[in-house]
Design a protein around this motif. Structure first.
Motif, PDB file in Angstrom:
ATOM      1  N   HIS A 260      72.400  21.644   5.409  1.00 24.12           N
ATOM      2  CA  HIS A 260      73.154  20.412   5.634  1.00 24.12           C
ATOM      3  C   HIS A 260      73.815  20.430   7.008  1.00 24.12           C
ATOM      4  O   HIS A 260      73.775  19.428   7.738  1.00 24.12           O
ATOM      5  N   ILE A 261      74.426  21.549   7.370  1.00 23.48           N
ATOM      6  CA  ILE A 261      74.969  21.722   8.718  1.00 23.48           C
ATOM      7  C   ILE A 261      73.883  22.388   9.557  1.00 23.48           C
ATOM      8  O   ILE A 261      73.350  23.439   9.195  1.00 23.48           O
ATOM      9  N   GLY A 262      73.553  21.762  10.682  1.00 21.78           N
ATOM     10  CA  GLY A 262      72.429  22.238  11.472  1.00 21.78           C
ATOM     11  C   GLY A 262      72.696  23.546  12.182  1.00 21.78           C
ATOM     12  O   GLY A 262      71.806  24.398  12.288  1.00 21.78           O
ATOM     13  N   ALA A 263      73.913  23.719  12.689  1.00 21.85           N
ATOM     14  CA  ALA A 263      74.258  24.948  13.397  1.00 21.85           C
ATOM     15  C   ALA A 263      75.775  25.029  13.494  1.00 21.85           C
ATOM     16  O   ALA A 263      76.475  24.014  13.396  1.00 21.85           O
ATOM     17  N   ALA A 264      76.269  26.240  13.674  1.00 22.57           N
ATOM     18  CA  ALA A 264      77.705  26.441  13.843  1.00 22.57           C
ATOM     19  C   ALA A 264      77.936  27.579  14.818  1.00 22.57           C
ATOM     20  O   ALA A 264      77.165  28.544  14.867  1.00 22.57           O
ATOM     21  N   ALA A 265      78.995  27.451  15.592  1.00 26.23           N
ATOM     22  CA  ALA A 265      79.413  28.521  16.497  1.00 26.23           C
ATOM     23  C   ALA A 265      80.897  28.752  16.276  1.00 26.23           C
ATOM     24  O   ALA A 265      81.693  27.805  16.301  1.00 26.23           O
ATOM     25  N   LEU A 266      81.267  30.010  16.036  1.00 30.86           N
ATOM     26  CA  LEU A 266      82.668  30.336  15.771  1.00 30.86           C
ATOM     27  C   LEU A 266      83.116  31.480  16.672  1.00 30.86           C
ATOM     28  O   LEU A 266      82.431  32.510  16.781  1.00 30.86           O
ATOM     29  N   ASP A 267      84.261  31.287  17.291  1.00 31.26           N
ATOM     30  CA  ASP A 267      84.883  32.323  18.114  1.00 31.26           C
ATOM     31  C   ASP A 267      86.197  32.786  17.498  1.00 31.26           C
ATOM     32  O   ASP A 267      86.878  33.645  18.073  1.00 31.26           O
ATOM     33  N   ALA A 268      86.559  32.240  16.355  1.00 31.74           N
ATOM     34  CA  ALA A 268      87.803  32.604  15.671  1.00 31.74           C
ATOM     35  C   ALA A 268      87.543  32.620  14.176  1.00 31.74           C
ATOM     36  O   ALA A 268      86.792  31.780  13.653  1.00 31.74           O
ATOM     37  N   PHE A 269      88.176  33.575  13.483  1.00 32.81           N
ATOM     38  CA  PHE A 269      87.879  33.796  12.073  1.00 32.81           C
ATOM     39  C   PHE A 269      89.168  34.033  11.296  1.00 32.81           C
ATOM     40  O   PHE A 269      90.191  34.445  11.865  1.00 32.81           O
ATOM     41  N   ALA A 270      89.105  33.795   9.997  1.00 31.58           N
ATOM     42  CA  ALA A 270      90.285  33.975   9.154  1.00 31.58           C
ATOM     43  C   ALA A 270      90.765  35.419   9.177  1.00 31.58           C
ATOM     44  O   ALA A 270      91.968  35.691   9.139  1.00 31.58           O
ATOM     45  N   GLY A 271      89.851  36.375   9.249  1.00 24.97           N
ATOM     46  CA  GLY A 271      90.186  37.782   9.394  1.00 24.97           C
ATOM     47  C   GLY A 271      89.463  38.358  10.591  1.00 24.97           C
ATOM     48  O   GLY A 271      88.258  38.149  10.754  1.00 24.97           O
ATOM     49  N   GLU A 272      90.193  39.041  11.455  1.00 20.13           N
ATOM     50  CA  GLU A 272      89.586  39.608  12.663  1.00 20.13           C
ATOM     51  C   GLU A 272      89.977  41.071  12.811  1.00 20.13           C
ATOM     52  O   GLU A 272      91.139  41.420  12.570  1.00 20.13           O
ATOM     53  N   PRO A 273      89.013  41.933  13.222  1.00 21.97           N
ATOM     54  CA  PRO A 273      87.595  41.643  13.469  1.00 21.97           C
ATOM     55  C   PRO A 273      86.893  41.127  12.202  1.00 21.97           C
ATOM     56  O   PRO A 273      87.364  41.355  11.093  1.00 21.97           O
ATOM     57  N   LEU A 274      85.780  40.459  12.399  1.00 22.49           N
ATOM     58  CA  LEU A 274      85.052  39.882  11.283  1.00 22.49           C
ATOM     59  C   LEU A 274      84.538  40.978  10.360  1.00 22.49           C
ATOM     60  O   LEU A 274      83.865  41.901  10.796  1.00 22.49           O
ATOM     61  N   GLY A 275      84.880  40.876   9.091  1.00 24.44           N
ATOM     62  CA  GLY A 275      84.465  41.876   8.122  1.00 24.44           C
ATOM     63  C   GLY A 275      83.197  41.476   7.393  1.00 24.44           C
ATOM     64  O   GLY A 275      82.264  40.939   7.989  1.00 24.44           O
ATOM     65  N   ASP A 276      83.186  41.691   6.098  1.00 24.63           N
ATOM     66  CA  ASP A 276      82.017  41.408   5.271  1.00 24.63           C
ATOM     67  C   ASP A 276      81.998  39.915   4.952  1.00 24.63           C
ATOM     68  O   ASP A 276      82.394  39.480   3.876  1.00 24.63           O
ATOM     69  N   SER A 277      81.519  39.137   5.896  1.00 23.85           N
ATOM     70  CA  SER A 277      81.544  37.681   5.784  1.00 23.85           C
ATOM     71  C   SER A 277      80.148  37.136   5.530  1.00 23.85           C
ATOM     72  O   SER A 277      79.160  37.639   6.093  1.00 23.85           O
ATOM     73  N   PRO A 278      80.029  36.094   4.689  1.00 24.66           N
ATOM     74  CA  PRO A 278      78.711  35.474   4.485  1.00 24.66           C
ATOM     75  C   PRO A 278      78.165  34.831   5.755  1.00 24.66           C
ATOM     76  O   PRO A 278      76.966  34.544   5.837  1.00 24.66           O
ATOM     77  N   LEU A 279      79.019  34.624   6.752  1.00 28.83           N
ATOM     78  CA  LEU A 279      78.538  34.056   8.007  1.00 28.83           C
ATOM     79  C   LEU A 279      77.607  35.017   8.743  1.00 28.83           C
ATOM     80  O   LEU A 279      76.758  34.593   9.526  1.00 28.83           O
ATOM     81  N   ARG A 280      77.759  36.302   8.482  1.00 27.43           N
ATOM     82  CA  ARG A 280      76.927  37.288   9.177  1.00 27.43           C
ATOM     83  C   ARG A 280      75.440  37.104   8.887  1.00 27.43           C
ATOM     84  O   ARG A 280      74.598  37.403   9.737  1.00 27.43           O
ATOM     85  N   THR A 281      75.129  36.621   7.720  1.00 27.06           N
ATOM     86  CA  THR A 281      73.724  36.475   7.332  1.00 27.06           C
ATOM     87  C   THR A 281      73.296  35.012   7.232  1.00 27.06           C
ATOM     88  O   THR A 281      72.163  34.733   6.842  1.00 27.06           O
TER      89      THR A 281
END
Length: 324
Positions: A260-281
């Protein structure tokens, strides 16, 4: 040369490893004022427990993304000023600082151009799949990846401050239409920048690209929750180079998988450094390490700006750039 001086024995603790990386000027100012700088942590923000231990006997604190909590402030027996080496002060407990009579300063505008340029780079990358092609070529592939031209597309800028206005100018130069949502900016002011004011819901429904440029409110939850993310146009691009708490990352990952969303780019995250996030895959996602503000020019400017105000406070004067 500044003639202001800190009281004898003054100590400034600097925890951000990027402080004055590209200019000796902030170090020189602190040295000449007798502010006793302690060199920064070499590679990361200090953990809260370590910051609490080191804050005793410190008169000034210059931080990056370190969480300056009420516990940290309570452990500070001499602290007079907290300086954010940057713009957003959401990692600092402002109420606790006020209660202890501690000034909080920052460097507004110092990184606006850096963030706006980086954000437009993310938009271009998502639209034309530059990084995706690079990754496949490195693995031996030779793909022909298609994507939309930006001319004639609609960009929604959510948050119309310094960064949002600069981004608007870049988008207009590429032939994009720009709509903007900011409840604190008059529609005529938006129009004067070449954009059209709209509600948040209208922005999400109309935009081909949505870019976030506003602070997060942890008590309110993500601005773009699952419902609002689902309201984006089919194939829309989402860019967040502001604050991680603005986006429901789990819902975003699902909508990327669904297409539904064609692409996303994120430079900020709810937890940093980025941990075990579904965004990674998740597919069609570009993840960067909270580095939008990391231009050499911004680093120099924010270092000088916060140092000047630290010295002013230590000398008993009013800061030029108070956070509140």
């Amino acid at each position: 040369m500044s003639t202001r001086s800190a009281p004898p024995g003054t100590t400034t603790l600097i925890t951000t490893p990027t402080f004055a990386r590209f200019s000796p000027e902030p170090w020189r100012l602190l040295d000449e004022a007798g502010a006793g700088p302690l060199r920064p942590c070499p590679d990361a923000a200090l953990p809260g427990a370590e910051l609490r231990e080191r804050i005793a006997g410190v008169d000034a604190l210059i931080v990056g993304m370190d969480p300056v909590t009420a516990d940290v402030i309570a452990a500070a027996d001499r602290l007079k000023v907290i300086a954010k080496h940057g713009v957003g002060v959401d990692t600092i407990d402002l109420a606790a600082a006020r209660a202890h009579g501690i000034q909080v300063v920052c460097a507004p505008g110092s990184n606006s151009r850096a963030v706006a340029e980086f954000t437009f780079g993310l938009i271009l990358d998502c639209a034309r799949r530059i990084t995706a092609s690079h990754e496949q070529v490195v693995r031996g592939g030779w793909p022909k990846l298609f994507g939309p031209e930006l001319a004639g597309r609609t960009l929604a800028v959510i948050g119309f401050g310094r960064i949002g206005r600069l981004l608007t100018g870049y988008a207009l130069a590429f032939g994009m239409r720009v709509i903007a949502h900011d409840p604190y900016v008059d529609a005529q002011d938006v129009a004067a920048q070449g954009a059209r004011a709209a509600s948040l819901d209208d922005c999400l429904a109309e935009a081909d690209v949505v870019s976030l440029h506003l602070p997060a409110d942890p008590s309110a939850g993500p601005l773009l929750d699952g419902r609002r993310l689902a309201a984006l146009k089919q194939g829309a691009i989402l860019v967040n180079a502001a604050r991680g708490g603005l986006v429901d990352e789990t819902a975003l990952a699902k909508l990327l998988v669904d297409g539904h969303i064609g692409a996303a780019a994120l430079d900020a995250f709810a937890g940093e450094p980025l941990g075990d996030s579904p965004l990674r895959t998740a597919p069609n996602v570009l993840l960067t390490s909270h580095m939008a503000a990391c231009s050499q020019e911004a680093n120099r400017d924010m270092g000088v700006m916060v140092t000047e105000d630290v010295i002013r406070v230590l000398a008993g004067e009013t800061p030029l750039r108070p956070a509140v």
